[in-house]
Design a protein around this motif. Structure first.
Motif, PDB file in Angstrom:
ATOM      1  N   THR A 299      -9.741   3.999   6.926  1.00 32.27           N
ATOM      2  CA  THR A 299      -9.389   5.374   6.554  1.00 32.27           C
ATOM      3  C   THR A 299      -8.793   5.440   5.151  1.00 32.27           C
ATOM      4  OG1 THR A 299      -7.157   5.216   7.494  1.00 32.27           O
ATOM      5  CG2 THR A 299      -8.925   6.002   8.955  1.00 32.27           C
ATOM      6  N   ASN A 300      -8.525   4.272   4.593  1.00 34.25           N
ATOM      7  CA  ASN A 300      -7.924   4.167   3.262  1.00 34.25           C
ATOM      8  C   ASN A 300      -6.603   4.947   3.190  1.00 34.25           C
ATOM      9  OD1 ASN A 300      -8.012   3.057   0.664  1.00 34.25           O
ATOM     10  ND2 ASN A 300      -8.769   4.965  -0.208  1.00 34.25           N
ATOM     11  N   ALA A 301      -5.788   4.776   4.279  1.00 37.55           N
ATOM     12  CA  ALA A 301      -4.527   5.508   4.365  1.00 37.55           C
ATOM     13  C   ALA A 301      -3.530   4.755   5.238  1.00 37.55           C
ATOM     14  CB  ALA A 301      -4.766   6.893   4.950  1.00 37.55           C
ATOM     15  N   CYS A 302      -2.263   5.141   5.109  1.00 36.49           N
ATOM     16  CA  CYS A 302      -1.222   4.643   5.993  1.00 36.49           C
ATOM     17  C   CYS A 302      -1.346   5.426   7.296  1.00 36.49           C
ATOM     18  CB  CYS A 302       0.163   4.852   5.385  1.00 36.49           C
ATOM     19  SG  CYS A 302       0.418   3.947   3.842  1.00 36.49           S
ATOM     20  N   GLU A 303      -1.439   4.718   8.398  1.00 37.19           N
ATOM     21  CA  GLU A 303      -1.652   5.358   9.699  1.00 37.19           C
ATOM     22  C   GLU A 303      -0.597   4.885  10.694  1.00 37.19           C
ATOM     23  OE1 GLU A 303      -3.959   7.590  10.185  1.00 37.19           O
ATOM     24  OE2 GLU A 303      -5.578   7.183   8.775  1.00 37.19           O
ATOM     25  N   ARG A 304      -0.286   5.722  11.654  1.00 35.93           N
ATOM     26  CA  ARG A 304       0.506   5.311  12.803  1.00 35.93           C
ATOM     27  C   ARG A 304      -0.499   4.878  13.864  1.00 35.93           C
ATOM     28  NH1 ARG A 304       5.161   9.921  12.493  1.00 35.93           N
ATOM     29  NH2 ARG A 304       6.664   8.595  11.408  1.00 35.93           N
ATOM     30  N   PRO A 305      -0.497   3.592  14.219  1.00 38.80           N
ATOM     31  CA  PRO A 305      -1.551   3.047  15.089  1.00 38.80           C
ATOM     32  C   PRO A 305      -1.755   3.814  16.395  1.00 38.80           C
ATOM     33  CG  PRO A 305      -0.273   1.274  14.152  1.00 38.80           C
ATOM     34  CD  PRO A 305       0.420   2.547  13.776  1.00 38.80           C
ATOM     35  N   TRP A 306      -0.672   4.217  17.065  1.00 38.15           N
ATOM     36  CA  TRP A 306      -0.830   4.892  18.352  1.00 38.15           C
ATOM     37  C   TRP A 306      -1.469   6.264  18.205  1.00 38.15           C
ATOM     38  CZ3 TRP A 306       3.696   4.111  15.782  1.00 38.15           C
ATOM     39  CH2 TRP A 306       4.457   5.225  15.438  1.00 38.15           C
ATOM     40  N   LEU A 307      -1.206   6.938  17.093  1.00 38.08           N
ATOM     41  CA  LEU A 307      -1.829   8.232  16.868  1.00 38.08           C
ATOM     42  C   LEU A 307      -3.311   8.081  16.515  1.00 38.08           C
ATOM     43  CD1 LEU A 307       0.959  10.065  14.821  1.00 38.08           C
ATOM     44  CD2 LEU A 307       0.395  10.331  17.243  1.00 38.08           C
ATOM     45  N   LEU A 308      -3.588   7.087  15.685  1.00 33.25           N
ATOM     46  CA  LEU A 308      -4.980   6.838  15.298  1.00 33.25           C
ATOM     47  C   LEU A 308      -5.796   6.401  16.515  1.00 33.25           C
ATOM     48  CD1 LEU A 308      -6.922   6.835  12.878  1.00 33.25           C
ATOM     49  CD2 LEU A 308      -6.342   4.421  12.543  1.00 33.25           C
TER      50      LEU A 308
ATOM     51  N   PHE B 246       0.813  -1.218   0.000  1.00 37.09           N
ATOM     52  CA  PHE B 246       0.000   0.000   0.000  1.00 37.09           C
ATOM     53  C   PHE B 246       0.848   1.271   0.000  1.00 37.09           C
ATOM     54  CE2 PHE B 246      -2.533  -3.273   2.149  1.00 37.09           C
ATOM     55  CZ  PHE B 246      -3.633  -3.305   1.314  1.00 37.09           C
ATOM     56  N   GLY B 247       2.170   1.102   0.111  1.00 39.69           N
ATOM     57  CA  GLY B 247       3.065   2.253   0.170  1.00 39.69           C
ATOM     58  C   GLY B 247       3.366   2.712   1.587  1.00 39.69           C
ATOM     59  N   CYS B 248       2.913   1.942   2.595  1.00 44.64           N
ATOM     60  CA  CYS B 248       3.165   2.290   3.997  1.00 44.64           C
ATOM     61  C   CYS B 248       4.579   1.853   4.378  1.00 44.64           C
ATOM     62  CB  CYS B 248       2.168   1.596   4.918  1.00 44.64           C
ATOM     63  SG  CYS B 248       0.432   1.982   4.550  1.00 44.64           S
ATOM     64  N   ILE B 249       5.303   2.720   5.073  1.00 41.99           N
ATOM     65  CA  ILE B 249       6.666   2.426   5.489  1.00 41.99           C
ATOM     66  C   ILE B 249       6.645   1.974   6.945  1.00 41.99           C
ATOM     67  CG2 ILE B 249       8.990   3.378   5.783  1.00 41.99           C
ATOM     68  CD1 ILE B 249       8.318   5.295   3.479  1.00 41.99           C
ATOM     69  N   GLY B 250       6.816   0.678   7.130  1.00 41.57           N
ATOM     70  CA  GLY B 250       6.746   0.079   8.462  1.00 41.57           C
ATOM     71  C   GLY B 250       7.795   0.601   9.414  1.00 41.57           C
ATOM     72  N   SER B 251       9.019   0.855   8.941  1.00 42.16           N
ATOM     73  CA  SER B 251      10.077   1.341   9.824  1.00 42.16           C
ATOM     74  C   SER B 251       9.793   2.751  10.342  1.00 42.16           C
ATOM     75  CB  SER B 251      11.432   1.312   9.116  1.00 42.16           C
ATOM     76  OG  SER B 251      11.435   2.185   8.003  1.00 42.16           O
ATOM     77  N   ALA B 252       8.867   3.444   9.715  1.00 40.00           N
ATOM     78  CA  ALA B 252       8.459   4.769  10.185  1.00 40.00           C
ATOM     79  C   ALA B 252       7.190   4.677  11.030  1.00 40.00           C
ATOM     80  CB  ALA B 252       8.234   5.709   9.003  1.00 40.00           C
ATOM     81  N   GLY B 253       6.723   3.442  11.275  1.00 38.58           N
ATOM     82  CA  GLY B 253       5.572   3.224  12.142  1.00 38.58           C
ATOM     83  C   GLY B 253       4.228   3.193  11.448  1.00 38.58           C
ATOM     84  N   TYR B 254       4.222   3.214  10.128  1.00 39.91           N
ATOM     85  CA  TYR B 254       2.957   3.254   9.396  1.00 39.91           C
ATOM     86  C   TYR B 254       2.431   1.861   9.073  1.00 39.91           C
ATOM     87  CZ  TYR B 254       3.586   8.249   8.745  1.00 39.91           C
ATOM     88  OH  TYR B 254       3.731   9.599   8.962  1.00 39.91           O
ATOM     89  N   GLN B 255       1.120   1.715   9.178  1.00 44.25           N
ATOM     90  CA  GLN B 255       0.408   0.498   8.781  1.00 44.25           C
ATOM     91  C   GLN B 255      -0.817   0.915   7.982  1.00 44.25           C
ATOM     92  OE1 GLN B 255      -0.542  -2.097  12.065  1.00 44.25           O
ATOM     93  NE2 GLN B 255       1.459  -1.821  13.002  1.00 44.25           N
ATOM     94  N   TRP B 256      -1.233   0.033   7.095  1.00 43.94           N
ATOM     95  CA  TRP B 256      -2.398   0.322   6.275  1.00 43.94           C
ATOM     96  C   TRP B 256      -3.666   0.158   7.096  1.00 43.94           C
ATOM     97  CZ3 TRP B 256      -3.774   2.833   2.233  1.00 43.94           C
ATOM     98  CH2 TRP B 256      -5.014   2.600   1.645  1.00 43.94           C
ATOM     99  N   CYS B 257      -4.578   1.102   6.949  1.00 40.08           N
ATOM    100  CA  CYS B 257      -5.894   1.049   7.584  1.00 40.08           C
ATOM    101  C   CYS B 257      -6.938   1.148   6.484  1.00 40.08           C
ATOM    102  CB  CYS B 257      -6.046   2.203   8.581  1.00 40.08           C
ATOM    103  SG  CYS B 257      -7.658   2.222   9.422  1.00 40.08           S
ATOM    104  N   ALA B 258      -7.689   0.056   6.274  1.00 45.17           N
ATOM    105  CA  ALA B 258      -8.701   0.024   5.216  1.00 45.17           C
ATOM    106  C   ALA B 258      -9.842   1.012   5.508  1.00 45.17           C
ATOM    107  CB  ALA B 258      -9.244  -1.386   5.055  1.00 45.17           C
TER     108      ALA B 258
END
Length: 80
Positions: A53-62, A39-51
């Motif tokens: 929101t249809n976006a790469c999200e940082r779980p703790w912020l979301l 999905f283009g999410c960069i895991g090392s920067a803390g991003y994961q895909w969220c269907a």
């Protein structure tokens, strides 16, 4: 003639010393930020895909923004 031989040997030694290969510097197996998922999410920067929101999200912020538990289960339940 002896001086010519000495000069030739010195040049050969100099060329041999300069032409030896230096070991390549150690490199990490992957460059930083090169762990993009499908999905283009960069895991090392803390991003994961969220269907949801249809976006790469940082779980703790979301989790803080949307009020769910900051856990993998909470993120998965919100985003799936």
């Amino acid at each position: 003639m002896k001086n010519g031989w000495r000069v030739s040997m010195a040049l050969i030694a100099l060329v041999a010393a300069c032409s030896s290969q230096q070991p390549a510097p150690a490199q990490s197996p992957m460059a930083q930020g090169a762990d993009e998922d499908e999905f283009g999410c960069i895991g090392s920067a803390g991003y994961q895909w969220c269907a949801r929101t249809n976006a790469c999200e940082r779980p703790w912020l979301l989790a803080e923004q949307e009020g769910f538990d900051n856990t993998k289960a909470g993120f998965d339940a919100y985003c799936d």
